[in-house]
Design an enzyme around this catalytic site. Structure first.
Site, short mmCIF file in Angstrom:
data_model
loop_
_atom_site.label_atom_id
_atom_site.label_comp_id
_atom_site.label_asym_id
_atom_site.label_seq_id
_atom_site.Cartn_x
_atom_site.Cartn_y
_atom_site.Cartn_z
N CYS A 44 19.34 -10.76 8.29
CA CYS A 44 17.91 -10.97 8.02
C CYS A 44 17.26 -11.77 9.14
O CYS A 44 16.12 -11.49 9.53
CB CYS A 44 17.71 -11.73 6.71
SG CYS A 44 18.37 -10.88 5.29
N ASP A 135 -5.51 3.69 1.74
CA ASP A 135 -5.91 4.09 0.38
C ASP A 135 -5.02 3.44 -0.68
O ASP A 135 -5.11 3.76 -1.87
CB ASP A 135 -5.86 5.63 0.23
CG ASP A 135 -4.47 6.20 0.56
OD1 ASP A 135 -3.54 5.42 0.85
OD2 ASP A 135 -4.33 7.44 0.53
#
Ligand code: BEZ
Length: 220
Positions: A44, A135
């Site tokens: 990570c 959207d």
């Protein structure tokens, strides 16, 4: 689970940049939400450092970045110092990290990796990538196990394809990169090729005789 084409839930979260409501935070931009198993973990740390390095590339494409890890804001802020040092990135941290300490979002969005467990035996969060359009609909999701780090160049490549194919009648072929030849969508009729593809269409001759392999230069 959120499926392609669904409106991504307008979740609320605490982040290193304060509390957000996802849709308000996104505004009119594209967004990428990428999840991580936990703070202070090695893979990570490399991924978040690379994401920070590539932040100008995401910005150029009008994509807002947001990460998620199952620890607190306080832990995230401490971890960011390690990530910056390890990646050689200095200056302001370029994107927020969501604190999902209780795994509410990880569970809601199906992010758990059953094969990798915490010391307490709980499944870790997998490496999800969700790309959401202006959207607010989900355009792409990728799920990697905790043990496999992502390739952020590939993520930029798919964003280029998503943004191109959102407005042009093309699809992008294997290993395509921005500027490469595109495929004409099967739904485009032969008689409409000139209208949509002024740079021309090359139809490949195949044994079936079906003219479905149609290349065109990348539309502007
Ligand atoms: C890591 O980020 O290094 C990692 C986290 C959980 C499982 C495996 C690797």
């Amino acid at each position: 689970m959120v499926n392609l084409g669904d409106v991504f839930p307008n979740f609320e979260a605490s982040t290193t940049d304060g509390d957000i409501k996802f849709h308000d935070w996104l505004g009119d931009s594209w967004g990428i939400l990428f999840s991580h198993p936990a703070d202070y973990t090695p893979v990570c740390t490399t991924e978040l450092g690379m994401a920070a390095k590539l932040a100008p590339e995401f910005k150029k494409r009008n994509v807002k970045m947001i990460a998620l890890s199952c620890d607190s804001v306080e832990d995230h802020n401490g971890w960011i110092k390690d990530i910056k040092q390890n990646s050689g990135e200095s200056g302001e941290w370029p994107y927020p990290i969501i604190a999902d300490k209780n795994r509410d979002l990880a569970i809601k969005f199906g992010m758990l990796d059953p094969d990798e467990k915490t010391a307490a035996g709980l499944p870790l969060t997998a490496r999800c990538v969700f790309i959401v359009g202006p959207d607010k609909k989900l355009k792409l999701s990728i799920l990697y196990p905790a043990t496999t780090g992502r390739n952020f160049d590939e993520i930029l490549r798919v964003i280029d394809s998503l943004q191109l194919t959102a407005t042009k009648k093309v699809a992008t072929p294997v290993n395509w990169t921005s500027g490469g030849k595109c495929m004409v969508l099967p739904s485009v009729k032969k008689e409409d090729e000139g209208k949509y593809f002024p740079k021309g269409v090359e139809t490949v001759s195949v044994p079936s005789g079906k003219g479905y392999l149609r290349y065109t230069p990348q539309p502007e």
